[in-house]
Design an enzyme around this catalytic site. Structure first.
Site, PDB file in Angstrom:
ATOM      1  N   ASP A   1      -2.469  -4.595 -18.899  1.00  0.00           N
ATOM      2  CA  ASP A   1      -1.429  -3.739 -19.158  1.00  0.00           C
ATOM      3  C   ASP A   1      -1.212  -3.011 -20.386  1.00  0.00           C
ATOM      4  O   ASP A   1      -0.157  -3.062 -21.015  1.00  0.00           O
ATOM      5  CB  ASP A   1       0.121  -4.310 -18.660  1.00  0.00           C
ATOM      6  CG  ASP A   1       0.164  -4.732 -17.228  1.00  0.00           C
ATOM      7  OD1 ASP A   1      -0.516  -3.973 -16.473  1.00  0.00           O
ATOM      8  OD2 ASP A   1       0.786  -5.597 -16.757  1.00  0.00           O
TER       9      ASP A   1
ATOM     10  N   HIS B   1       1.959   0.637 -13.678  1.00  0.00           N
ATOM     11  CA  HIS B   1       2.748  -0.658 -13.855  1.00  0.00           C
ATOM     12  C   HIS B   1       4.180  -0.021 -13.762  1.00  0.00           C
ATOM     13  O   HIS B   1       4.869   0.861 -14.223  1.00  0.00           O
ATOM     14  CB  HIS B   1       2.508  -0.889 -15.336  1.00  0.00           C
ATOM     15  CG  HIS B   1       3.133  -2.272 -15.433  1.00  0.00           C
ATOM     16  ND1 HIS B   1       2.641  -3.561 -14.811  1.00  0.00           N
ATOM     17  CD2 HIS B   1       4.054  -2.468 -16.242  1.00  0.00           C
ATOM     18  CE1 HIS B   1       3.362  -4.301 -15.303  1.00  0.00           C
ATOM     19  NE2 HIS B   1       4.077  -3.959 -16.108  1.00  0.00           N
TER      20      HIS B   1
ATOM     21  N   GLY C   1       0.679  -1.081   0.000  1.00  0.00           N
ATOM     22  CA  GLY C   1       0.058   0.221   0.123  1.00  0.00           C
ATOM     23  C   GLY C   1       0.746   1.254  -0.053  1.00  0.00           C
ATOM     24  O   GLY C   1       0.450   2.374   0.354  1.00  0.00           O
TER      25      GLY C   1
ATOM     26  N   ASN D   1      -4.101   2.598 -13.760  1.00  0.00           N
ATOM     27  CA  ASN D   1      -3.271   1.470 -13.112  1.00  0.00           C
ATOM     28  C   ASN D   1      -2.227   2.076 -13.174  1.00  0.00           C
ATOM     29  O   ASN D   1      -1.740   3.150 -13.927  1.00  0.00           O
ATOM     30  CB  ASN D   1      -3.532   0.274 -13.818  1.00  0.00           C
ATOM     31  CG  ASN D   1      -2.434  -0.651 -13.374  1.00  0.00           C
ATOM     32  OD1 ASN D   1      -2.421  -0.841 -11.927  1.00  0.00           O
ATOM     33  ND2 ASN D   1      -2.038  -1.517 -13.871  1.00  0.00           N
TER      34      ASN D   1
END
Ligand code: GRF
Length: 209
Positions: A162, A126, A22, A124
């Site tokens: 992705d 990555h 986190g 997201n």
């Protein structure tokens, strides 16, 4: 895939999904709780956190940081739990009037059906320069491959993992003196720098895709 102004984000209420440590979730929450920009009309509001792992450190960390952001645990450890997870998540998204779903170390793949319900609303991070080194262990894959430059990508989530349109990228140079641990530390530092900025770009509609 193209993005036009009609797709852009007007609702600044965000939910963060996280599965583990986190650090990105905490960093984003800290940033938007303390940033002066948070007082602006275009600021992001982090309104809830969801973890799919009951023992994930992110849960206690967020609770310790603030009591203003509810933390929900919805078990999703294997694919048989995906449908219930997504249905519970959708209820929270509706109840909290969520406009942006922020994956921050969320280690599960959302179904195509769920993703299709929220076009350009799921983001997201990555830890590589996509489209290189998709999937798990991207930092190690880049290090083992021997590339001289890797980095961090913030992108929209689409059906293919992705592979969605890129919002922001930052390069990280791999020095001769780096080992996998030092590279991981460099990547995480950059992640913490650019994820809040990417969210601000979305809030202010200053990004180009
Ligand atoms: C980060 O490296 C992120 O890029 C990847 O998972 C990791 C999560 O780290 N998707 P943390 O849980 O935010 O510390």
């Amino acid at each position: 895939m193209t993005l036009n102004k009609n797709n852009l984000q007007d609702n600044k209420n965000c939910i963060i999904l996280a599965s583990g440590n986190g650090s990105n979730a905490l960093n984003i929450i800290n940033y938007f709780l303390t940033s002066k920009k948070n007082k602006g009309i275009n600021s992001i509001n982090i309104v809830a956190v969801v973890s799919n792992v009951a023992t994930a450190p992110v849960i206690e960390k967020v609770k310790k940081l603030t009591t203003f952001i509810p933390v929900f645990v919805i078990p999703f450890n294997n694919s048989s739990e995906r449908a219930i997870f997504e249905s519970e998540l959708e209820k929270i998204i509706i109840n909290y009037n969520i406009g942006l779903i922020v994956l921050a170390g969320f280690m599960k793949v959302l179904s195509k059906e769920f993703v299709a319900k929220f076009p350009y609303k799921i983001i997201n991070i990555h830890p590589s320069l996509l489209p290189s080194f998709k999937g798990k262990d991207a930092i190690k894959k880049a290090y083992d491959y021997g590339v001289k430059y890797t980095g961090v990508t913030i992108h929209y989530v689409t059906e293919e993992v992705d592979s969605g349109p890129i919002i922001l990228q930052e390069v990280v140079k791999i020095e001769e003196s780096d080992n996998i641990l030092s590279l991981e530390a460099k990547i995480h530092k950059v992640e913490h720098e650019i994820y809040p900025i990417a969210l601000e770009m979305l809030a202010n509609k200053t990004h180009k895709v």
